[in-house]
Design a protein around this motif. Sequence first.
Motif, PDB file in Angstrom:
ATOM      1  N   LEU A 168      13.837   3.590  -2.619  1.00 63.68           N
ATOM      2  CA  LEU A 168      13.100   3.019  -1.496  1.00 63.68           C
ATOM      3  C   LEU A 168      11.658   3.524  -1.480  1.00 63.68           C
ATOM      4  O   LEU A 168      10.735   2.789  -1.146  1.00 63.68           O
ATOM      5  N   TRP A 169      11.452   4.778  -1.870  1.00 61.90           N
ATOM      6  CA  TRP A 169      10.092   5.312  -1.943  1.00 61.90           C
ATOM      7  C   TRP A 169       9.286   4.606  -3.032  1.00 61.90           C
ATOM      8  O   TRP A 169       8.075   4.424  -2.905  1.00 61.90           O
ATOM      9  N   GLY A 170       9.955   4.200  -4.088  1.00 60.55           N
ATOM     10  CA  GLY A 170       9.276   3.446  -5.135  1.00 60.55           C
ATOM     11  C   GLY A 170       8.741   2.126  -4.617  1.00 60.55           C
ATOM     12  O   GLY A 170       7.622   1.725  -4.941  1.00 60.55           O
TER      13      GLY A 170
ATOM     14  N   MET B 119       7.894   1.632  -1.597  1.00 65.26           N
ATOM     15  CA  MET B 119       6.818   1.938  -0.661  1.00 65.26           C
ATOM     16  C   MET B 119       5.527   2.306  -1.381  1.00 65.26           C
ATOM     17  O   MET B 119       4.443   2.099  -0.855  1.00 65.26           O
ATOM     18  N   ILE B 120       5.632   2.845  -2.574  1.00 65.46           N
ATOM     19  CA  ILE B 120       4.456   3.260  -3.342  1.00 65.46           C
ATOM     20  C   ILE B 120       3.872   2.089  -4.131  1.00 65.46           C
ATOM     21  O   ILE B 120       2.666   2.007  -4.327  1.00 65.46           O
TER      22      ILE B 120
ATOM     23  N   LEU C 149      13.769  10.524  -7.197  1.00 57.92           N
ATOM     24  CA  LEU C 149      13.316  10.095  -5.878  1.00 57.92           C
ATOM     25  C   LEU C 149      14.074   8.844  -5.466  1.00 57.92           C
ATOM     26  O   LEU C 149      14.436   8.017  -6.308  1.00 57.92           O
ATOM     27  N   ASP C 150      14.331   8.710  -4.194  1.00 58.05           N
ATOM     28  CA  ASP C 150      15.027   7.545  -3.671  1.00 58.05           C
ATOM     29  C   ASP C 150      14.252   6.270  -4.043  1.00 58.05           C
ATOM     30  O   ASP C 150      13.034   6.214  -3.872  1.00 58.05           O
TER      31      ASP C 150
END
Length: 81
Positions: A41-43, A45-46, A38-39
């Motif tokens: 950036l999503w990390g 965001m989570i 997963l990108d």
Amino acid sequence: MSDLVPEREYDRGQALKAVLPFLALGLADLLLLLFWGLDPLWGFMILPPILFISVLAWIGFRTGFIGDRTQDRAAPLEDSR
């Protein structure tokens, strides 16, 4: 009514022990998603919601708010006997 119920004091260590499994699950989920490709950036965001809920739960355990809520629900059952 609150004078009849003894106050239970929670300390930081007990609050940490209660919240640590949920924080570990959230971080493990984050790492699993990142290792799946997963990108990153999503990390990022989570991660904030995981940390926010963990801190909120820690404050709840630390101040005794969680224990107060469970005693309020149990009190009417004891009075009806």
